[in-house]
Enzyme design. Structure first.
Site, mmCIF file in Angstrom:
data_model
loop_
_atom_site.group_PDB
_atom_site.id
_atom_site.type_symbol
_atom_site.label_atom_id
_atom_site.label_comp_id
_atom_site.label_asym_id
_atom_site.label_seq_id
_atom_site.Cartn_x
_atom_site.Cartn_y
_atom_site.Cartn_z
ATOM 1 N N SER A 280 33.578 -43.018 4.240
ATOM 2 C CA SER A 280 34.265 -44.318 4.255
ATOM 3 C C SER A 280 34.223 -44.901 2.858
ATOM 4 O O SER A 280 33.276 -44.670 2.099
ATOM 5 C CB SER A 280 33.576 -45.266 5.247
ATOM 6 O OG SER A 280 33.976 -46.605 5.035
ATOM 7 N N LYS A 286 29.117 -43.515 7.342
ATOM 8 C CA LYS A 286 30.156 -43.025 8.246
ATOM 9 C C LYS A 286 30.357 -41.517 8.119
ATOM 10 O O LYS A 286 30.274 -40.931 7.057
ATOM 11 C CB LYS A 286 31.496 -43.714 7.947
ATOM 12 C CG LYS A 286 31.566 -45.175 8.319
ATOM 13 C CD LYS A 286 31.504 -45.397 9.825
ATOM 14 C CE LYS A 286 32.738 -44.889 10.546
ATOM 15 N NZ LYS A 286 33.967 -45.625 10.200
ATOM 16 N N ASN A 288 33.396 -39.660 9.667
ATOM 17 C CA ASN A 288 34.623 -39.792 10.445
ATOM 18 C C ASN A 288 35.218 -38.427 10.830
ATOM 19 O O ASN A 288 35.122 -37.473 10.063
ATOM 20 C CB ASN A 288 35.663 -40.581 9.647
ATOM 21 C CG ASN A 288 35.264 -42.029 9.462
ATOM 22 O OD1 ASN A 288 34.743 -42.656 10.377
ATOM 23 N ND2 ASN A 288 35.489 -42.560 8.273
ATOM 24 N N ARG A 319 81.513 -23.527 15.863
ATOM 25 C CA ARG A 319 80.661 -23.967 14.759
ATOM 26 C C ARG A 319 80.483 -25.458 14.908
ATOM 27 O O ARG A 319 81.457 -26.207 14.998
ATOM 28 C CB ARG A 319 81.307 -23.642 13.396
ATOM 29 C CG ARG A 319 81.558 -22.173 13.101
ATOM 30 C CD ARG A 319 80.341 -21.466 12.506
ATOM 31 N NE ARG A 319 79.971 -22.018 11.211
ATOM 32 C CZ ARG A 319 80.580 -21.709 10.064
ATOM 33 N NH1 ARG A 319 81.614 -20.883 10.053
ATOM 34 N NH2 ARG A 319 80.173 -22.230 8.936
#
Length: 451
Positions: A280, A286, A288, A319
């Site tokens: 973080s 942290k 994560n 086409r």
């Protein structure tokens, strides 16, 4: 000059892979069309349509690094596709060395032949890189399933604790879905074929030499020769796209489960740690789930890309107008996105950290309530299912209200202890005794019985 590994150096390293980025780079798109043109010249010479002497000058000019992408792009904005200016510049370059050979550039073909076949060649290259990551993920999941076939954990339904299961069975579930995705992608890849039909899908410009040239061209490019040109029938391309969309969902499911298991309050599994990974900008503690975030982001974005390609299938006559054009950026975007997800998934699972003690501890959060069904089934054999259900339900409510274990409450009920002794209760409250056929299911998946 070569393309950079990533078109967006800030975000591509997170959401795709270098191999996918290169496979769908602008220069690779151009080279795919030029590979078609060189192979076309060789095939037509083999069939006696153009002079053999024309092949060398044409093939020598079919190198993407010889052309200015910006100039081609500016002209494509006026022409309506990239093949038209490509053919013009290719012809000009061949003419500079051999005016006679320049007469036979792109002989009897149409722009869409070059673009579609070039795309098929790009997809073939892309598939090799993608399958390498999927193979690595497959092996990592198989190892996880086998190693943790006896590791108990809680099964959750509607995000609530349900019954015991094993981490091995959970991993086998991820693996089983992945193998179906790989089978779908392989089947779709086998239907990607040469596109060669000329202006209206009849190869009229080649007269009686049409089929010999088509056969030789398919051989030159090592591509299947379809029964007929598929200019306006886009199922071959969209089948690959839908298979990629399903894969994105499978990987998203994996990402969702792992991110929930990584929650601080759960803490059962963790993505591999590395310097700078999952940190973080403000909170040093942290960790994560950054890999899972990529898997989830791809699962969110992929459906819109697939739906656009599905919508583009409704094309006009021989086409199409607009639907074909809608593929040009959507399909490469989808491929790059799913490649990044697959790579991140392989990285996560290969280094996944499991806290087996926490897995077992989390089973006990409800103080044994998750074993209520096991006790009910055992009691039901002796007092009837409904009577057993009512008795265990009452005990469960009391255990929850009093903050006690279900076993302690049941041990105070003489009608229960008369039928279930201490050893029986020990067996019933051991989570590994109530995982059913989990081990057999793991064996079936590892044996390749997917379906």
């Amino acid at each position: 000059m070569t393309d950079p590994a990533f078109g967006d150096p800030l975000l591509d390293p997170l959401f795709t892979t270098p191999a996918a980025a290169v496979a769908f780079s602008p220069r690779r798109r151009l080279q795919g069309m030029l590979d078609f043109e060189a192979a076309l010249a060789r095939a037509e010479a083999r069939a006696g349509v153009i002079p053999t002497e024309a092949v060398g000058p044409i093939a020598a000019a079919c190198r993407a690094e010889l052309y200015d992408l910006g100039e081609l792009g500016a002209e494509a904005a006026l022409a309506g596709n990239t093949a038209i200016p490509m053919v013009k510049h290719l012809t000009r370059r061949v003419k500079a060395t051999d005016a006679e050979a320049a007469r036979f550039v792109h002989w009897g073909a149409t722009s869409q032949d070059a673009m579609d076949t070039g795309l098929v060649l790009q997809l073939r290259t892309f598939a090799d890189g993608l399958d390498a990551d999927l193979g690595r993920l497959d092996r990592a999941l198989a190892e996880l399933a086998d190693r943790h076939r006896g590791t108990p954990m809680i099964a959750r339904t509607w995000l609530q604790h349900a019954l015991p299961t094993t981490l091995g069975l959970k991993a086998a579930g991820w693996l089983d879905a992945l193998r179906r995705d790989r089978a779908r992608l392989a089947a779709a890849g086998e239907r990607l074929a040469l596109q060669f039909g000329g202006a209206a899908g009849t190869l009229a410009a080649l007269g009686p030499k049409a089929m010999p040239v088509a056969e030789a061209l398919a051989e030159e490019l090592d591509l299947p020769l379809p029964a007929l040109p598929w200019h306006a029938a886009r199922d071959r391309v969209v089948e690959t796209a839908t298979a990629l969309g399903l894969l994105a969902g499978t990987l998203g499911k994996l990402g969702r489960d792992l991110s929930l298991m990584m929650q601080t309050e759960v803490a059962e599994a963790f993505e591999p740690a590395a310097p700078g990974r999952g940190g973080s900008s403000t909170m040093p503690h942290k960790r994560n789930p950054v890999g899972a975030a990529v898997l989830l982001a791809a699962a969110v974005r992929a459906p819109a890309l697939v739906s656009g390609l599905l919508a583009g299938m409704v094309q006009e006559h021989e086409r199409g107008l607009g639907g074909w054009h809608a593929e040009w950026q959507a399909l490469p975007d989808l491929c790059r996105l799913v490649a990044g997800s697959a790579h991140q998934a392989a990285e996560i699972v290969s280094g996944l950290e499991i806290d087996a003690e926490r897995l077992r501890a989390d089973i006990g959060i409800t103080r044994g309530l998750i074993m209520a069904e096991a006790v009910t089934m055992a009691l039901g054999e002796r007092m009837g299912r409904m009577a057993a259900h009512e008795r265990v339900s009452a005990a469960s409510r009391r255990a929850a209200e009093e903050g006690r274990s279900l076993r302690a409450v049941l041990e105070e009920d003489p009608q229960v202890t008369e039928l279930l002794d201490v050893e029986a209760l020990d067996r019933l409250f051991d989570p590994l005794n109530y995982v059913g056929a989990a081990d057999a299911f793991v064996d079936r998946v590892l044996a390749g019985r997917c379906g």
